[in-house]
Design a protein around this motif. Structure first.
Motif: not given
Length: 570
Positions: A535, A537-539, A566, A569
């Motif tokens: 996944r 880590r950020t949008a 995001a 996660r």
């Protein structure tokens, strides 16, 4: 006015009596008040009929009563060979009058009706136009003068010879009746009264008071008179031969007039608009009261007959309103109490002055300054008050050109403004106004109009945050909010909601569910990355991957949905 015979002799007696009293007061009284009283006496009195009215020179009039007035009709037949007749309804006070200008004298009369709830038939006779009262005594006199046992025989066949016989016999028959009943006539102080020719009223005084207290019948040719209270026979004789009858001489068996009542006290008079209200304290043994008034002082003197020049209203009760008087005029009043045929002395004299004449009302002017203001389901109307108006009428229509004939009327509006309610939204109404009073209704005002308003909408503001909804191409909708994930069947589009403010009309509020990041991941990412796959880590990294990675370029997510993934996660 007291009712008794007013021939030329009695008129002269009255004038002499009044003049004597005026002389005692002084020359000034003779020249002023004396002339006024004498003029009133001559104008107000005469050979009058019932209820004090003057007799027409071409009529036969009188009172039909047995003490109480007769309710019914009077039929008069003349002495012509063709035999003509006329009839009339008896008034509530027993009086009647029949025009005989086209008939031939003498005349025979028949009265039928009810008195005190009993059916009665009585007869009388008139030598010429004048007074002819109809009562039990006149009935007996007619039968006696005609020489029959039943006076109906005379009325049914009134040929000239029969009527002439009655004409010549009536004076003697009346005199014989009075002579045989002298003790009774004296007891009621009516010794001089002629029951046929002297006017009287059915007011329980004088001759009428005597008739109240006796019962007179003619049955099988026998005339009988009894005490109405005790039933004791007072007099009996063949009606053809009244002179042979005998009257009882026991005073205790004769009917007794009531004791003479005292003079009323506490008499007051208050003037008003063309009227005066007279009141007095009750008299213990009075059965009724008579009110006398005139426009000069000294309505009544010591002698009862001196009130002849005053107007009389009988059977009154306190307080009594004398109406129909002249404005700005002073009237004097006295009251006498009556008890079973006897009238008491006069009360103290009181006076009152009527108020000035009130100007006649005129139709008011048409209202001006009329306005109409529309509001929610109503219109408010206002106008200038109109001088002399006591109320207003409003006429309305939904079509222009409204008039008092075509408009719908709302009446009885006391004062402006007024509200016309219960109206249709968006409709235009047209109005005219009129003013009214006792004289009538004014012309209509100028027309005004107003449009009814619709209600103002109510606004509700709702703020929703933290929810993301994603719809996959496969038709599954995943909503993530507050850490919970819900998956439902949905359309083929994907929508990402950000914190927004939603404004709705009226009272309906639409709430957007919170976005479920885990559900969005499973719906859009797990196919490649697995449930526990890699996944970002950020949008921003998710956004870059969707834009640059070929396998992810088919994914359509909003920035709010990307942010939800995001945030969810591990």
């Amino acid at each position: 006015m007291r009712q008794h015979s007013m021939n030329e002799y009695s008129k002269s007696w009255h004038m002499k009596r009044i003049m004597q009293k005026l002389v005692q007061r002084g020359t000034g009284a003779v020249t002023a008040l004396g002339l006024l009283v004498i003029g009133s006496l001559i104008a107000g009195c005469g050979s009058g009929g019932g209820a004090g009215t003057g007799v027409s020179p071409t009529s036969v009039s009188g009172v039909a009563a047995t003490g109480a007035p007769l309710a019914g009709q009077v039929i008069l037949r003349d002495s012509s060979s063709a035999r003509k007749e006329k009839s009339t309804v008896i008034s509530s006070d027993g009086s009647f009058a029949i025009d005989v200008s086209e008939l031939s004298a003498p005349f025979i009369l028949k009265a039928t009706g009810t008195s005190d709830g009993v059916s009665r038939t009585m007869y009388s006779f008139a030598e010429k136009p004048g007074t002819a009262n109809i009562n039990p005594l006149s009935t007996a006199a007619v039968a006696n003068a005609g020489g029959v046992d039943d006076p109906a025989i005379l009325f049914d066949s009134p040929d000239a010879a029969t009527l002439e016989k009655i004409r010549t016999g009536m004076p003697g028959s009346v005199s014989t009746l009075k002579a045989k009943l002298k003790v009774l006539f004296d007891k009621f102080n009516v010794a001089d009264a002629d029951p046929v020719k002297d006017p009287f009223t059915a007011d329980h005084t004088g001759l009428d008071g005597m008739l109240d207290n006796v019962k007179i019948t003619i049955l099988a040719g026998t005339l009988t008179m009894t005490n109405a209270t005790t039933g004791v026979v007072i007099f009996t004789a063949p009606v053809r031969d009244i002179a042979s009858g005998r009257t009882i001489d026991q005073d205790d068996d004769l009917p007794k007039p009531g004791s003479r009542p005292a003079a009323p006290t506490g008499v007051k008079a208050v003037g008003g608009d063309a009227q005066v209200t007279v009141s007095w304290d009750p008299v213990a043994n009075a059965t009724s009261y008579d009110l006398f008034y005139a426009t000069q002082a000294k309505v009544a003197e010591e002698d009862d007959r001196d009130d002849e020049h005053a107007k009389r209203i009988k059977n009154v009760t306190s307080p009594f309103v004398v109406k129909g008087l002249v404005a700005s005029t002073t009237y004097s009043f006295i009251v006498r109490a009556v008890n079973n045929g006897r009238r008491g002395p006069a009360s103290a004299e009181v006076s009152a002055t009527t108020s000035a004449a009130t100007p006649a009302a005129t139709i008011p002017a048409a209202p001006t300054g009329v306005t109409a203001t529309g509001d929610v389901k109503r219109v408010t109307l206002d106008w200038n008050a109109v001088t002399g108006a006591t109320a207003y009428n409003l006429y309305w229509s939904t079509t222009t050109g409204v008039t008092t004939s075509t408009g719908t009327k709302i009446s009885g509006i006391v004062n402006p403004p007024t509200v016309h309610s219960g109206l249709t939204e968006g409709a235009t109404y047209f109005y005219v106004v009129t003013a009214t009073n006792s004289a009538g209704e004014s012309a209509a005002s100028a027309q005004v109009q107003a449009t009814v308003l619709a209600p103002t909408p109510t606004t509700t503001t709702t703020t929703t945050t933290g929810a993301t909804t994603s719809t996959t191409a496969g038709g599954t909708t995943t909503t993530t909010a507050g850490g919970a994930t819900t998956t439902t069947a949905a359309a083929t589009t994907t929508t990402t909601a950000t914190p927004t403010t939603t404004t709705t009309a009226s009272t309906t509020t639409t709430t957007v569910a919170a976005l479920d990041g885990i559900a969005l991941y499973n719906a859009n990412c797990s196919g490649c990355h697995g449930a526990n796959g890699k996944r970002p880590r950020t949008a921003q990294q998710i956004t870059d991957a969707i834009a640059n990675v070929g396998a992810m370029q088919g994914i359509s997510l909003t920035q709010a949905e990307i942010a939800a993934i995001a945030a969810a996660r591990p």
